[in-house]
Design an enzyme around this catalytic site. Structure first.
Site, PDB file in Angstrom:
ATOM      1  CB  THR A  21      14.820   9.671  23.466  1.00  0.00           C
ATOM      2  OG1 THR A  21      14.966   8.629  22.498  1.00  0.00           O
ATOM      3  CG2 THR A  21      15.645  10.871  23.005  1.00  0.00           C
ATOM      4  CG  ASP A  59      11.073   7.116  26.836  1.00  0.00           C
ATOM      5  OD1 ASP A  59      11.979   7.901  27.153  1.00  0.00           O
ATOM      6  OD2 ASP A  59      10.477   7.175  25.743  1.00  0.00           O
ATOM      7  N   GLY A  60      11.575   8.242  29.808  1.00  0.00           N
ATOM      8  CA  GLY A  60      11.217   9.393  30.632  1.00  0.00           C
ATOM      9  C   GLY A  60       9.904  10.015  30.169  1.00  0.00           C
ATOM     10  N   GLY A  69      12.227  15.859  23.799  1.00  0.00           N
ATOM     11  CA  GLY A  69      13.452  15.613  23.031  1.00  0.00           C
ATOM     12  C   GLY A  69      13.166  15.399  21.554  1.00  0.00           C
ATOM     13  CD  GLU A 116      10.492   9.552  23.396  1.00  0.00           C
ATOM     14  OE1 GLU A 116      11.560   9.829  23.928  1.00  0.00           O
ATOM     15  OE2 GLU A 116       9.512  10.308  23.438  1.00  0.00           O
TER      16      GLU A 116
END
Ligand code: 5RP
Length: 220
Positions: free
Chosen positions: A25, A80-81, A96, A102
């Protein structure tokens, strides 16, 4: 191409036919999902699990088949970031507000590739306020316990009201300034009744891909 997109597109090269892929996300994961959509249009056959309703909606728009997480034994690869990453590939995440899902994805993945631009690489975690997901019930008590660990805390707001996570919880953004022992802090946070999960990701990262503003990539 912006550095987030460069890192994201490199990570997507690791996806192979038949894989179950975890979708992260955020604005960096966005680029990964876009690229996965492009590859699916070109014939890549995968199934995806999403870490948020935003990413699930994007995947659906792009024609990426999304399946419920409950139907999955193990995810092959999650991309993912992160909000911060240190030299030991320890992360802060949850900017986020999707940290719980996550972390569920990352912890149940054979490989977890983290994609960031160079601004996310830090010597010590903690300048970015650490997101902690807490249950709304009696959250004032949970807040006091969190503050006793030495942070300045705000309950995340959106559109003039408390931000509510996809799981119906609040996010406490905890400013520690410097987190020198993420492993200990992770345990201390999750031992507080009312805390659902925290944004420290320790021992989960398989690979880090950093996109730089001059177009370079570094991979660790
Ligand atoms: C969302 C996250 C994101 O991965 C993190 O906030 C980084 O976001 P971005 O890629 O937009 O900088 O943890 O909960």
């Amino acid at each position: 191409m912006n550095p987030k997109q460069i890192a994201a597109e490199k990570a997507v090269e690791s996806i192979e036919d038949g894989m179950i892929v975890g979708l992260g996300t955020g604005s960096t994961a966005y680029w990964a999902i876009q690229k996965i959509g492009e590859r699916v249009r070109d014939g890549l056959s995968i199934q995806a699990v999403a870490s948020s309703t935003i990413s699930e909606d994007l995947a659906n728009e792009l024609g990426i088949p999304v399946i419920p997480f409950a139907d999955v034994e193990t995810i092959d690869l999650t991309i993912d970031g992160a909000d911060e990453v240190d030299a030991n590939l320890q992360l802060t995440k949850g900017g986020g507000g999707a940290l719980l899902r996550e972390k569920l994805l990352a912890a149940n993945s054979r490989r977890f590739i983290v994609i960031v631009d160079e601004s996310k690489v830090v010597d010590t975690l903690g300048a970015f306020p650490l997101p902690v997901e807490i249950v709304p019930f009696a959250h004032e008590l949970t807040v006091r316990k969190l503050q006793s660990l030495g942070c300045e805390l705000t309950i995340r707001q959106k559109d003039g009201a408390n931000f509510i996570s996809d799981n119906g919880n609040l996010i406490a953004d905890c400013r520690f300034g410097s987190i020198t022992d993420p492993v200990t802090l992770h345990t201390q946070l999750n031992l507080i009744p009312g805390v659902v999960e925290n944004g420290l990701f320790v021992g989960l990262t398989s690979q880090l891909i950093v996109g730089h503003s001059d177009g370079r990539l570094t991979i660790r």
